[in-house]
Design a protein around this motif. Structure first.
Motif, PDB file in Angstrom:
ATOM      1  N   SER A 530       0.872  -1.290   0.105  1.00  0.00           N
ATOM      2  CA  SER A 530      -0.014  -0.031   0.223  1.00  0.00           C
ATOM      3  C   SER A 530       0.895   1.121  -0.182  1.00  0.00           C
ATOM      4  O   SER A 530       1.902   1.342   0.504  1.00  0.00           O
ATOM      5  N   LYS A 531       0.261   2.321  -0.432  1.00  0.00           N
ATOM      6  CA  LYS A 531       1.069   3.393  -0.701  1.00  0.00           C
ATOM      7  C   LYS A 531       1.103   4.117   0.740  1.00  0.00           C
ATOM      8  O   LYS A 531       0.375   4.107   1.415  1.00  0.00           O
ATOM      9  N   PRO A 532       2.477   4.783   0.867  1.00  0.00           N
ATOM     10  CA  PRO A 532       2.405   5.489   2.203  1.00  0.00           C
ATOM     11  C   PRO A 532       1.728   6.846   2.281  1.00  0.00           C
ATOM     12  O   PRO A 532       1.318   7.247   1.225  1.00  0.00           O
ATOM     13  N   ARG A 533       1.258   7.312   3.461  1.00  0.00           N
ATOM     14  CA  ARG A 533       0.583   8.596   3.546  1.00  0.00           C
ATOM     15  C   ARG A 533       1.690   9.755   4.125  1.00  0.00           C
ATOM     16  O   ARG A 533       2.510   9.422   5.153  1.00  0.00           O
ATOM     17  N   ALA A 534       1.845  10.720   3.422  1.00  0.00           N
ATOM     18  CA  ALA A 534       2.732  11.750   3.874  1.00  0.00           C
ATOM     19  C   ALA A 534       2.116  12.209   5.199  1.00  0.00           C
ATOM     20  O   ALA A 534       1.054  12.680   5.412  1.00  0.00           O
ATOM     21  N   LEU A 535       3.322  12.494   6.158  1.00  0.00           N
ATOM     22  CA  LEU A 535       3.028  13.147   7.386  1.00  0.00           C
ATOM     23  C   LEU A 535       3.620  14.843   7.179  1.00  0.00           C
ATOM     24  O   LEU A 535       3.134  15.547   8.135  1.00  0.00           O
ATOM     25  N   THR A 536       4.579  14.880   6.383  1.00  0.00           N
ATOM     26  CA  THR A 536       5.305  16.371   6.470  1.00  0.00           C
ATOM     27  C   THR A 536       5.179  16.753   5.037  1.00  0.00           C
ATOM     28  O   THR A 536       5.250  15.864   4.058  1.00  0.00           O
ATOM     29  N   ALA A 537       5.410  17.962   4.351  1.00  0.00           N
ATOM     30  CA  ALA A 537       5.713  18.316   3.244  1.00  0.00           C
ATOM     31  C   ALA A 537       6.758  19.460   3.311  1.00  0.00           C
ATOM     32  O   ALA A 537       6.564  20.665   2.815  1.00  0.00           O
ATOM     33  N   PHE A 538       7.860  19.217   3.802  1.00  0.00           N
ATOM     34  CA  PHE A 538       9.057  20.194   3.926  1.00  0.00           C
ATOM     35  C   PHE A 538       9.758  20.510   2.282  1.00  0.00           C
ATOM     36  O   PHE A 538       9.646  19.638   1.838  1.00  0.00           O
ATOM     37  N   PRO A 539       9.802  21.918   1.939  1.00  0.00           N
ATOM     38  CA  PRO A 539      10.258  22.083   0.693  1.00  0.00           C
ATOM     39  C   PRO A 539      11.559  22.123   0.433  1.00  0.00           C
ATOM     40  O   PRO A 539      12.435  21.616   1.438  1.00  0.00           O
ATOM     41  N   ASP A 540      12.254  22.029  -0.628  1.00  0.00           N
ATOM     42  CA  ASP A 540      13.460  22.014  -1.188  1.00  0.00           C
ATOM     43  C   ASP A 540      14.074  23.419  -0.637  1.00  0.00           C
ATOM     44  O   ASP A 540      13.847  24.428  -1.084  1.00  0.00           O
ATOM     45  N   ARG A 541      15.143  23.361   0.235  1.00  0.00           N
ATOM     46  CA  ARG A 541      15.917  24.490   0.926  1.00  0.00           C
ATOM     47  C   ARG A 541      16.676  25.223  -0.155  1.00  0.00           C
ATOM     48  O   ARG A 541      17.273  26.215   0.053  1.00  0.00           O
ATOM     49  N   ALA A 542      16.910  24.260  -1.328  1.00  0.00           N
ATOM     50  CA  ALA A 542      18.158  24.775  -2.185  1.00  0.00           C
ATOM     51  C   ALA A 542      17.774  24.477  -3.931  1.00  0.00           C
ATOM     52  O   ALA A 542      18.511  23.696  -4.197  1.00  0.00           O
ATOM     53  N   PRO A 543      16.917  25.076  -4.064  1.00  0.00           N
ATOM     54  CA  PRO A 543      16.254  24.817  -5.429  1.00  0.00           C
ATOM     55  C   PRO A 543      17.320  25.075  -6.449  1.00  0.00           C
ATOM     56  O   PRO A 543      17.391  24.430  -7.575  1.00  0.00           O
ATOM     57  N   GLN A 544      18.171  26.088  -6.132  1.00  0.00           N
ATOM     58  CA  GLN A 544      19.342  26.270  -7.011  1.00  0.00           C
ATOM     59  C   GLN A 544      20.172  25.154  -7.391  1.00  0.00           C
ATOM     60  O   GLN A 544      21.218  25.120  -8.368  1.00  0.00           O
ATOM     61  N   PHE A 545      20.138  23.940  -6.691  1.00  0.00           N
ATOM     62  CA  PHE A 545      21.122  22.887  -6.526  1.00  0.00           C
ATOM     63  C   PHE A 545      20.218  21.865  -7.671  1.00  0.00           C
ATOM     64  O   PHE A 545      20.952  20.747  -7.953  1.00  0.00           O
ATOM     65  N   ALA A 546      19.190  22.103  -7.784  1.00  0.00           N
ATOM     66  CA  ALA A 546      18.442  21.049  -8.625  1.00  0.00           C
ATOM     67  C   ALA A 546      18.879  20.895 -10.173  1.00  0.00           C
ATOM     68  O   ALA A 546      19.561  21.972 -10.569  1.00  0.00           O
ATOM     69  N   GLY A 547      19.106  19.766 -10.512  1.00  0.00           N
ATOM     70  CA  GLY A 547      19.596  19.610 -11.856  1.00  0.00           C
ATOM     71  C   GLY A 547      20.958  19.151 -11.885  1.00  0.00           C
ATOM     72  O   GLY A 547      21.706  18.433 -12.866  1.00  0.00           O
ATOM     73  N   VAL A 548      21.812  19.338 -10.685  1.00  0.00           N
ATOM     74  CA  VAL A 548      23.188  18.551 -10.341  1.00  0.00           C
ATOM     75  C   VAL A 548      22.937  16.862 -10.699  1.00  0.00           C
ATOM     76  O   VAL A 548      21.850  16.567  -9.991  1.00  0.00           O
ATOM     77  N   SER A 549      23.649  16.293 -11.400  1.00  0.00           N
ATOM     78  CA  SER A 549      23.672  15.012 -11.720  1.00  0.00           C
ATOM     79  C   SER A 549      24.700  14.257 -10.808  1.00  0.00           C
ATOM     80  O   SER A 549      25.845  14.790 -10.391  1.00  0.00           O
ATOM     81  N   LYS A 550      24.472  13.039 -10.362  1.00  0.00           N
ATOM     82  CA  LYS A 550      25.437  12.169  -9.581  1.00  0.00           C
ATOM     83  C   LYS A 550      25.291  10.817  -9.869  1.00  0.00           C
ATOM     84  O   LYS A 550      24.146  10.225 -10.141  1.00  0.00           O
ATOM     85  N   GLN A 551      26.494  10.088  -9.771  1.00  0.00           N
ATOM     86  CA  GLN A 551      26.349   8.673  -9.989  1.00  0.00           C
ATOM     87  C   GLN A 551      27.479   8.109  -9.352  1.00  0.00           C
ATOM     88  O   GLN A 551      28.635   8.577  -8.916  1.00  0.00           O
TER      89      GLN A 551
END
Length: 819
Positions: A530-551
């Protein structure tokens, strides 16, 4: 001032000329610098709240956190006494170490309803603790003179201040709930203690220390007592009066004032276990080794029994498994009303002594007037005990030389023997069975969380394997230690269990994240899809870092050892269009006894990555690739000491890492830098001294001359005199003339870490300068081993960016080597 005497003028001119000759190259620079965008914007974003689940699992406390403190706050007066640092303003933690909280809310797990607690403006607090039944939460708030005790009613979400700033948090910001949850026990500042002692600056004589032929191999400690005034200050700030605080704010003192290093209430609330420090003090070791009395009293402070009266411990062997002689590691049995348990070394405290049994565990029941009962003999050092019920407890032992760990099942009602149900290398991540889960009973006891049939205990673990890290909930059979996984995280998520949400273990609260999803809390069934139920919805504090790739990349050392690292590439990077990038390799060596364990690779591809503090990952915003945590294993095979081949193994690992990123086409071999913090800084200097793989290095808060840590360092147990050749060859200070590439040294002026005294960087800089090296040495005022102030953090990142831009990103091609 106008000088008329010609001779004085000549002397003044000569002195001025000398100042110019020896002035640092960048003496004109001043003030803190700010790194390029978006680094400052990311650092200044509000921190993500932390979460605490209540003992009965019905409520979550959502705790807002302060951001980086200012340099003014970090520069408040600090007292450095007996290995501790305290702020005399509040008799508590210094700003560089305190992680202050500034808001509090309660969320109902079943409904998701959130109730905010109204706190006075400017309230900042530490160490929130639930009462046993989860109906209340207490914490310590910042105040002048000491810390103030507050309690919050969960049902009404109202906070009440119980005391003024009287809590003594010199040792730690701690307090205890009474088992019935009706009051709290605090170490209070002694009433009417008056003003702190004033130092008489006129010496009464020399400070004399003496040793009469007794061996005392002591590692390098910081912040020790240094004179009689320090001793007086230690007495003044660390002496406390045990005090019971009721919910109406009334207080009752318990026993006499003393230097209490530890306090624990028995599960039935009838007794107190105390650890007191006594004179004579030492100027060579921290407070934890001062003469110590471990004793039991009634809850009202009446003496019952002294368990140990240990003298000054300043002569422990250098080996890591060395322990004091006699009673140690005393605690209450958590599933019984008032039973003590402790360990005693059977080898004189010296692990090199050849004996079959190194430690034994003993118990003693109230009223503590009988003979102790031996619970179990151990071939290794005692490392922990988890109580379950009358017939079940789990004992853990460890041995550093082999990195071995054993788990014993014992029956406390039939003392004397135990059954091994776990035997492993504790560095082995692939075969980690997980950690047993405990729960709080209604009576406030902390016990193992058994499965409904009572034949197993719940465990949670990281689920690490070559395929990645997938945390799990499982059950460990008490018959044989075998673990059955009941639920496990799956890609694309990294989802870690936080707490079982019900007694039967049918639901679990987790913290879930992915490459693109910020961490948040969920509740989910354990045995279904069964799908989990979210208890919090904290936002991304550093969206400027989105798009960085890692492997995760894997490669192999020349001797066949498997290695790995996490490769980060800047947002928007296109290898075909952008070509190879300048790259920073940031690493930290680690010692192993097993090559197969050293070569384990765990893919972190499902983790949500956002940098903070002085993280090197901020360089990704400036066009750099980063190889984070490339394996630097130092392996001792077949009983050999790892560090005897430290340089050879280190350089081989570095070469393999450089070859790997160049082969991938993402890194320009001509523009690779290396860096690290603490032992990573030591690594950095060694790699610049022994290879030509890197164009520049960044070494933060490191140690470079091992003769200044002669009684051991990191995982090295031998002394300088036992391994002179190894100490010498591992020290980059020895090879300072080999360092031809630019190196940036950064060090906190008030470094508190054992072995990394600021003098290490100071002398290394002087040696490099004398050898004609290209070196820059930055000292951060009032900063410890890690840097906390906002200004220091920003300046550190500016230094790192500027250094790499100058000597790596914009570096000209290296001249061709001559045959």
């Amino acid at each position: 001032m106008r000088i008329k005497n010609g001779r004085r003028t000549s002397v003044a001119l000569l002195a001025f000329s000398a100042l110019i000759a020896f002035a640092p190259l960048h003496a004109a620079e001043s003030g803190y610098k700010t790194p390029p965008a978006p680094i400052a914007q990311i650092l200044d974003a509000a921190p993500t709240p932390s979460v605490m689940v209540s003992p009965e699992r019905k409520v979550m406390a959502l705790l807002g956190r302060e951001n980086l403190p200012s340099i003014a706050a970090v520069s408040e007066p600090i007292l450095r006494l007996a290995g501790y640092r305290i702020n005399p303003r509040n008799n508590g933690p210094i700003e560089a170490r305190a992680l202050w909280l500034n808001s509090l809310s309660f969320e109902d797990v079943a409904t998701g309803k959130v109730r905010e607690v109204a706190l006075p403006k400017g309230t900042r607090f530490l160490t929130p603790r639930w009462s046993a039944d989860g109906s209340k939460l207490a914490f310590l708030a910042d105040a002048d003179g000491g810390l103030a005790l507050w309690v919050v009613d969960v049902k009404t979400a109202t906070a009440t201040k119980l005391t003024d700033g009287i809590v003594n948090a010199a040792f730690s910001a701690s307090f205890d709930w009474t088992p019935d949850g009706q009051a709290l026990l605090i170490p209070a500042i002694v009433a009417g203690r008056g003003a702190p002692p004033v130092e008489d600056t006129t010496p009464t004589g020399p400070i004399v220390q003496e040793s009469k032929g007794r061996s005392a191999a002591i590692r390098t400690y910081q912040d020790l007592l240094g004179n009689a005034h320090d001793e007086a200050l230690f007495d003044y700030y660390f002496t406390s009066q045990l005090t019971r605080v009721a919910f109406d704010g009334t207080t009752k003192t318990i026993g006499q004032p003393a230097i209490y290093a530890g306090i624990a209430v028995s599960p039935d609330g009838k007794y107190l276990l105390t650890t007191k420090l006594k004179r004579p003090y030492s100027y060579l070791v921290p407070a934890g080794r001062f003469p110590t009395e471990i004793a039991v009293s009634t809850i009202d402070g009446q003496p019952v029994k002294v368990l140990a009266d240990r003298p000054l411990t300043d002569n422990l062997p250098a080996a890591f498994d060395a322990v004091p002689v006699g009673v140690r590691s005393v605690s209450w049995r958590s599933d019984a009303p008032s039973t003590l348990v402790w360990a005693e070394a059977q080898d004189g405290g010296n692990p090199k002594t050849k004996v079959a049994i190194h430690d034994s565990l003993f118990t003693l029941n109230a009223p503590f007037d009988g003979a102790p009962v031996k619970l179990i003999d151990l071939e290794q050092r005692y490392a922990g005990l988890d109580w379950g019920r009358t017939d079940v407890a789990l004992v853990t032992s460890r041995w550093f030389d082999t990195r071995n760990e054993k788990l014993f099942l014992i029956d406390p009602s039939k003392p004397g023997t135990g059954k091994v149900i776990g035997d492993r290398n504790y560095q082995d991540r692939y075969n980690d069975p997980g950690s047993v889960v405990s729960r709080r009973t209604k009576d406030g006891e902390t016990v193992l969380h058994f499965t409904p049939d009572g034949k197993s205990v719940f465990v949670t673990g990281s689920g690490a394997s070559a395929a990645g890290e997938f945390p799990f909930v499982g059950q460990m059979s008490l018959a044989d230690g075998k673990v059955t996984r009941l639920w496990q995280s799956a890609a694309p998520y990294y989802e870690a269990p936080v707490a079982l949400a019900d007694e039967a273990g049918k639901t679990v609260i987790t913290r879930r994240e992915s490459k693109t999803d910020a961490p948040n809390y969920f509740i989910r069934p354990v045995a279904t899809s069964s799908k989990p139920r979210a208890l919090t919805a904290f936002p991304d504090r550093a969206p400027q870092f989105a798009g960085v790739s890692k492997q995760t990349i894997t490669y192999q050392r020349a001797d066949g050892v498997k290695l790995s690292g996490t490769l980060y590439l800047p947002a928007g990077y296109d290898k075909a269009k952008d070509g190879p990038l300048p790259l920073l390799m940031w690493a930290y060596p680690e010692e192993f006894t097993d090559a197969s364990v050293a070569g384990q690779t765990v893919d972190s591809g499902n983790r949500f990555t956002r940098p903070g503090g002085i993280s090197h990952l901020f360089l990704l915003t400036q066009g750099y690739a980063v190889l984070d945590g490339p394996s630097m294993p130092i392996i001792g095979k077949d009983g050999a000491e790892p560090n005897d081949t430290y340089v050879e193994q280190l350089t081989a690992s570095a070469k393999a890492a450089v070859d790997a990123v160049v082969a991938l086409g993402v890194a320009d071999r001509n523009r690779i830098a290396v860096g690290g913090h603490s032992y990573g800084a030591f690594m950095t200097a060694n790699l610049l001294a022994h290879t030509d793989l890197f164009r520049a290095g960044i070494a933060r808060s490191g140690a470079y001359n091992r003769t200044l840590t002669p009684f051991g360092f990191q995982s090295e147990q031998r002394t300088y005199w036992e391994a002179t050749k190894t100490y010498t060859e591992m020290s980059p200070f020895t090879y300072v003339r080999n360092i031809k590439d630019p190196i940036l040294l950064i060090h906190g002026e008030a470094d508190d870490n054992s072995g990394t005294f600021p003098v290490q960087s100071e002398r290394f800089y002087a040696a490099l300068k004398g050898a004609g090296a290209n070196v820059r040495y930055v000292v951060l005022p009032n900063e410890a081993h890690g840097y906390r102030a906002r200004e220091s953090t920003l300046h550190t990142l500016w230094e790192m960016t500027d250094w790499l831009d100058k000597y790596v990103k914009n570096a000209p091609p290296r001249p061709a080597k001559k045959d």
